[in-house]
Enzyme design. Structure first.
Site, PDB file in Angstrom:
ATOM      1  N   GLU A   1      -9.031   1.554  -1.781  1.00  0.00           N
ATOM      2  CA  GLU A   1      -9.487   1.191  -0.446  1.00  0.00           C
ATOM      3  C   GLU A   1     -10.211   2.500  -0.068  1.00  0.00           C
ATOM      4  O   GLU A   1      -9.649   3.731   0.111  1.00  0.00           O
ATOM      5  CB  GLU A   1      -8.604   1.057   0.687  1.00  0.00           C
TER       6      GLU A   1
ATOM      7  N   GLU B   1     -13.579  -1.394   6.511  1.00  0.00           N
ATOM      8  CA  GLU B   1     -12.757  -1.794   7.821  1.00  0.00           C
ATOM      9  C   GLU B   1     -13.897  -1.255   9.097  1.00  0.00           C
ATOM     10  O   GLU B   1     -13.327  -1.776  10.227  1.00  0.00           O
ATOM     11  CB  GLU B   1     -11.428  -1.022   7.767  1.00  0.00           C
TER      12      GLU B   1
ATOM     13  N   HIS C   1      -9.066   6.589   2.786  1.00  0.00           N
ATOM     14  CA  HIS C   1      -9.646   7.108   3.869  1.00  0.00           C
ATOM     15  C   HIS C   1     -10.999   7.818   3.873  1.00  0.00           C
ATOM     16  O   HIS C   1     -11.170   8.726   4.667  1.00  0.00           O
ATOM     17  CB  HIS C   1      -8.547   7.796   4.720  1.00  0.00           C
TER      18      HIS C   1
ATOM     19  N   ARG D   1       0.792  -1.122  -0.069  1.00  0.00           N
ATOM     20  CA  ARG D   1       0.081  -0.148  -0.286  1.00  0.00           C
ATOM     21  C   ARG D   1       0.910   1.338  -0.035  1.00  0.00           C
ATOM     22  O   ARG D   1       2.007   1.350   0.881  1.00  0.00           O
ATOM     23  CB  ARG D   1      -0.698  -0.065   1.390  1.00  0.00           C
TER      24      ARG D   1
ATOM     25  N   GLU E   1      -4.111  -7.214   4.949  1.00  0.00           N
ATOM     26  CA  GLU E   1      -3.393  -6.074   5.340  1.00  0.00           C
ATOM     27  C   GLU E   1      -2.396  -6.393   6.392  1.00  0.00           C
ATOM     28  O   GLU E   1      -2.768  -7.135   7.458  1.00  0.00           O
ATOM     29  CB  GLU E   1      -4.292  -4.924   5.778  1.00  0.00           C
TER      30      GLU E   1
ATOM     31  N   ASP F   1      -4.920   3.717   0.098  1.00  0.00           N
ATOM     32  CA  ASP F   1      -6.164   3.952   0.869  1.00  0.00           C
ATOM     33  C   ASP F   1      -6.541   5.509   0.871  1.00  0.00           C
ATOM     34  O   ASP F   1      -5.768   6.280   1.310  1.00  0.00           O
ATOM     35  CB  ASP F   1      -5.855   3.612   2.342  1.00  0.00           C
TER      36      ASP F   1
ATOM     37  N   TRP G   1     -12.258  11.394   8.525  1.00  0.00           N
ATOM     38  CA  TRP G   1     -10.886  11.013   8.686  1.00  0.00           C
ATOM     39  C   TRP G   1     -10.436   9.640   7.811  1.00  0.00           C
ATOM     40  O   TRP G   1     -11.021   8.824   8.242  1.00  0.00           O
ATOM     41  CB  TRP G   1     -10.414  10.920   9.913  1.00  0.00           C
TER      42      TRP G   1
ATOM     43  N   TYR H   1      -1.715  11.956   5.711  1.00  0.00           N
ATOM     44  CA  TYR H   1      -3.106  11.706   6.038  1.00  0.00           C
ATOM     45  C   TYR H   1      -2.966  10.106   6.239  1.00  0.00           C
ATOM     46  O   TYR H   1      -2.442   9.545   5.417  1.00  0.00           O
ATOM     47  CB  TYR H   1      -4.072  12.166   5.205  1.00  0.00           C
TER      48      TYR H   1
ATOM     49  N   ARG I   1     -13.745  -5.622   3.554  1.00  0.00           N
ATOM     50  CA  ARG I   1     -12.340  -5.498   4.505  1.00  0.00           C
ATOM     51  C   ARG I   1     -12.639  -5.539   5.845  1.00  0.00           C
ATOM     52  O   ARG I   1     -12.247  -5.194   6.792  1.00  0.00           O
ATOM     53  CB  ARG I   1     -11.625  -4.329   4.144  1.00  0.00           C
TER      54      ARG I   1
HETATM   55  O1  EZ4 Z   1      -7.139   4.198  10.068  1.00  0.00           O
HETATM   56  O2  EZ4 Z   1      -7.022   1.360  12.324  1.00  0.00           O
HETATM   57  O3  EZ4 Z   1      -6.290   0.321   6.434  1.00  0.00           O
HETATM   58  N1  EZ4 Z   1      -6.108   0.931   7.554  1.00  0.00           N
HETATM   59  C1  EZ4 Z   1      -6.576   1.838   8.067  1.00  0.00           C
HETATM   60  C2  EZ4 Z   1      -6.152   2.177   9.682  1.00  0.00           C
HETATM   61  C3  EZ4 Z   1      -7.067   2.928  10.374  1.00  0.00           C
HETATM   62  C4  EZ4 Z   1      -7.124   2.678  11.860  1.00  0.00           C
HETATM   63  C5  EZ4 Z   1      -8.287   3.470  12.756  1.00  0.00           C
HETATM   64  O4  EZ4 Z   1      -8.266   2.980  13.987  1.00  0.00           O
HETATM   65  O5  EZ4 Z   1      -6.907   2.665   7.627  1.00  0.00           O
HETATM   66  O6  EZ4 Z   1      -4.920   2.715   9.597  1.00  0.00           O
HETATM   67 CO    CO Z   2      -7.865   1.861   5.796  1.00  0.00          CO
END
Ligand code: EZ4
Ligand code: CO
Length: 405
Positions: A238, A264, A214, A147, A341, A212, A405, A159, A285
């Site tokens: 992701e 996640e 996020h 990743r 992961e 990712d 976030w 970030y 995930r």
């Molecule tokens: O931000 O587990 O893919 N992994 C992630 C992680 C999450 C944290 C949040 O607690 O996005 O790093």
């Molecule tokens: Co993630």
């Protein structure tokens, strides 16, 4: 075989973990992970006040019934706190059943579908050069998938990578408060394709790459990013969009062939139902700790298989080694496993508290054959590392608007 005691531990061997230990009247015990990063003590209260007393004296073999009893019986279904509490109980009961049978949990789930578990590691950096140097090192170590996350030029912080790069506690000084981070979608969208272009120029097409987002984008922005990344052939993108509204992924899907992954923070199969049955995603995930345990993870995998969706469990360091072991047992058995992961096997204080059955060979996890989940927990070592209040960061736009976030 009756449940004779349930103990709940909170400790901080590097970061906070909530650990559940179920004991039986014939001398067995099982372990479960109930960690919800930044909200740990809410799960402890849920377990201590509302779960423990209902389970004392119950037959520890009745995993399915106990799961349904806690899920349906509470009336208040779903949610991260409830589901983490149920997950820890479920893992601990599978652990016990394995120990009683003298078999690893994967044997009880159907046996091995594979002999090793493919992983993706993380390469992070403040610059493209630094990120790609880290990628090179991981390729040399044998990883087949990585990743890539990189700081965006002219944005103060990197970030989404604090989990493996910096210590959250350092950012929270004497009074723990969620650290604040800036976000700028235009700068991000202009920058990320260059990171992947350079990665492919430097390392070719063989290494599988993940990114990712996020959940920072809207569906149409995510669709654009997916299209822009198509030449660089990602394994998956992701969390491109938040998924409370599962239909958001339909729009992303319509515009790009970049494979999509999400889940996640999902707590139940219902969070992914439309995503899976409409084939809007390629990888689910969900984590055993946040998705209610091993029992629903197995059901989720079988449901996903019908729609060509593969599993790629969350593997962040805020899941305890008990959860990572639970994932290994699931990953080795479900036919539609995709990738795990991977953030390291954990040393130092973590190793002092948790002993686990996982090792790494050539970018793959190897699971040792031990009865149950194969994890052990040192209660005395855990007591040494006291809980420290800690929060995940929050993100704001330049004008102060609170962002994802
Ligand atoms: O931000 O587990 O893919 N992994 C992630 C992680 C999450 C944290 C949040 O607690 O996005 O790093
Ligand atoms: Co993630």
């Amino acid at each position: 075989m009756r449940i004779s005691d349930i103990k709940i531990f909170v400790s901080c061997p590097g970061r906070n973990f909530v650990t559940v230990k179920i004991e039986t009247n014939n001398g067995f015990y099982g372990l479960g992970d109930a960690t919800v990063n930044g909200r740990e003590l809410a799960v402890v209260a849920y377990l201590e006040e509302h779960v423990k007393h209902c389970l004392l004296g119950k037959d520890a073999h009745q995993i399915e019934d106990i799961w349904q009893y806690l899920y349906k019986g509470a009336y208040w279904r779903r949610g991260p706190i409830t589901m983490a509490a149920i997950a820890a109980i479920d893992m601990a009961l599978w652990d016990i059943k394995g120990k009683v049978a003298g078999l690893p949990v994967y044997q009880l789930l159907g046996g091995k579908s594979r002999h090793k578990i493919k992983t993706y590691a993380h390469a992070n950096g403040e610059t493209i050069e630094e990120t790609l140097d880290n990628l090179g090192q991981l390729i040399e170590q044998g990883f087949k998938a990585v990743r890539l996350q990189c700081a965006i030029p002219k944005l103060k912080s990197t970030y989404g990578i604090l989990g493996d790069k910096k210590d959250y506690y350092e950012l929270q000084s004497s009074r723990p408060l969620p650290p604040e981070q800036p976000w700028d979608t235009t700068k991000y969208l202009n920058f990320i394709p260059t990171l992947f272009k350079k990665a492919r120029e430097q390392y070719g097409m063989d290494i599988e790459l993940v990114h990712d987002v996020h959940s920072r984008l809207t569906p149409i922005e995510a669709a654009k990013l997916g299209k822009d990344l198509e030449p660089y052939n990602l394994l998956f993108l992701e969390d491109s969009v938040t998924a409370e509204n599962q239909q958001g992924y339909q729009q992303v899907r319509q515009h790009t062939t970049t494979p999509l992954a999400v889940g996640e923070i999902f707590n139940t199969i219902w969070d992914a139902k439309e995503l899976i049955e409409n084939q809007w995603i390629d990888y689910i995930r969900m984590a055993a700790t946040h998705g209610g345990g091993i029992t629903p993870m197995k059901k989720m995998a079988e449901f996903a298989a019908i729609y060509h969706v593969r599993t790629a469990p969350h593997g962040a360091p805020d899941l305890s080694p008990i959860c990572h072991a639970a994932h290994a047992h699931l990953n080795i058995t479900v036919n539609n496993f995709g990738i795990q992961e991977f953030i390291g096997l954990g040393g130092g204080k973590l190793k002092e508290v948790f002993e686990h059955p996982l090792s790494l060979e050539d970018g793959h996890i190897i699971l040792a054959d031990k009865p149950g989940l194969g994890v052990d927990f040192d209660e005395e070592a855990a007591q040494k590392y006291k809980y420290k209040r800690s929060y995940l960061p929050v993100t704001r736009l330049d004008d102060g608007t609170l962002w994802n976030w």
